[in-house]
Design a protein around this motif. Sequence first.
Motif, PDB file in Angstrom:
ATOM      1  N   PRO A 124     -48.905  18.075 -71.857  1.00 29.47           N
ATOM      2  CA  PRO A 124     -49.365  19.318 -71.419  1.00 29.47           C
ATOM      3  C   PRO A 124     -49.296  20.150 -72.915  1.00 29.47           C
ATOM      4  CG  PRO A 124     -47.409  18.785 -70.132  1.00 29.47           C
ATOM      5  CD  PRO A 124     -47.753  17.403 -71.187  1.00 29.47           C
ATOM      6  N   GLN A 125     -50.459  20.917 -72.911  1.00 28.70           N
ATOM      7  CA  GLN A 125     -50.673  21.620 -74.404  1.00 28.70           C
ATOM      8  C   GLN A 125     -49.689  22.955 -74.291  1.00 28.70           C
ATOM      9  OE1 GLN A 125     -54.737  22.895 -74.268  1.00 28.70           O
ATOM     10  NE2 GLN A 125     -55.368  20.888 -75.212  1.00 28.70           N
ATOM     11  N   ARG A 126     -49.108  23.168 -75.357  1.00 31.37           N
ATOM     12  CA  ARG A 126     -48.250  24.203 -75.383  1.00 31.37           C
ATOM     13  C   ARG A 126     -48.629  25.589 -76.697  1.00 31.37           C
ATOM     14  NH1 ARG A 126     -42.417  22.169 -76.455  1.00 31.37           N
ATOM     15  NH2 ARG A 126     -41.909  24.533 -76.107  1.00 31.37           N
ATOM     16  N   GLY A 127     -50.136  25.228 -76.844  1.00 37.69           N
ATOM     17  CA  GLY A 127     -50.458  26.468 -77.761  1.00 37.69           C
ATOM     18  C   GLY A 127     -50.288  27.957 -77.466  1.00 37.69           C
ATOM     19  N   GLY A 128     -50.335  27.974 -75.939  1.00 34.67           N
ATOM     20  CA  GLY A 128     -50.059  29.244 -75.316  1.00 34.67           C
ATOM     21  C   GLY A 128     -48.712  29.987 -75.539  1.00 34.67           C
TER      22      GLY A 128
END
Length: 326
Positions: free
Chosen positions: A131-135
């Motif tokens: 999962p991307q966590r850039g947000g």
Amino acid sequence: MSTVFLTGASGFLGGHLLRELLAAGHQVKALSRRPETDAGITAQGGIAVRAALDDTASLAQALAGCEAVFHAAADTSMWRPQAAAQTATNVGGTENLLRAAEAAGVKAFMHTSSVSAYSHLVNTTMREDVPQRGGESWVNYERSKYLSEAAVRNSSLPWIVFNPSHILGPGDQHNWARLIMLVDQQKLPGIPPGSGAFADVREIASAQVRAWQRQRFGQCYLLGGEHASFVALVHLIGVALQRRTPKGAMPPWLLKSYARIVDTWSRLSGKEPDITPESAALTCHHLLVDSSKAKAELDYRETPLDALLADKLAWMRQQSMLKAPA
């Protein structure tokens, strides 16, 4: 062959994409915001097109007759006062380009994102299913890359997303070139304690073109490289240039404290500092990237770091960016 619209052609990766697309026989209309960048584009055989990501009318005109878009332009600033402008470019500009491409009937949108869309908050090996966590990130660059990639994924256009790691190779006059010149001048004050995955810019460009040719639409690809600590990288550079280098890494707390101090001063001076709390956080991070998917589906190759660095240094010598050996 197809007519392609390219953003970022005057930049590091974009320049290699321009050469790769032209070598494949395509006509390339490259976004150029200034007369100074026109010459470099036309010298290689591209068509310099005056347009801007915040000017939808210019984008509509530039995209006429184009089959595909390669979007490699981005604002990579790590300085908080530039966050609003960065978001406008990375997120708003991408959204404008997507809308213009949809209206023009473009059939494919290739988007250069970054491992930064996953964020330094990810402390495991990055794979496409992580999962991307850039947000969630407090680093605006990471957040803006996450949001711009999300806009592409939600587009009605056939898209492919690429997430390169630390990009190294010939053609870079800023980024890692700056580190190399500091080592060459023996002005490097210290070495960050983190580590990176060093990817060959030429292989990244080739993989992007192959992904389009193979119509890998709806897919995302992590494009990494050999993993090494920044200490190991600096020592390799020092040996190659016959220069002394610091022996070990700065403690994370010291680097981050120094970054906060110079960042505070930068708000008073109005001048962007060499290091910010954001860049300190990223260079203290240990980045691990799994490129297995790109290797299997795009014939992506990870160039050994010593060979990649040798090519980089040879190019810098040709450009008179380095001193003669000691």
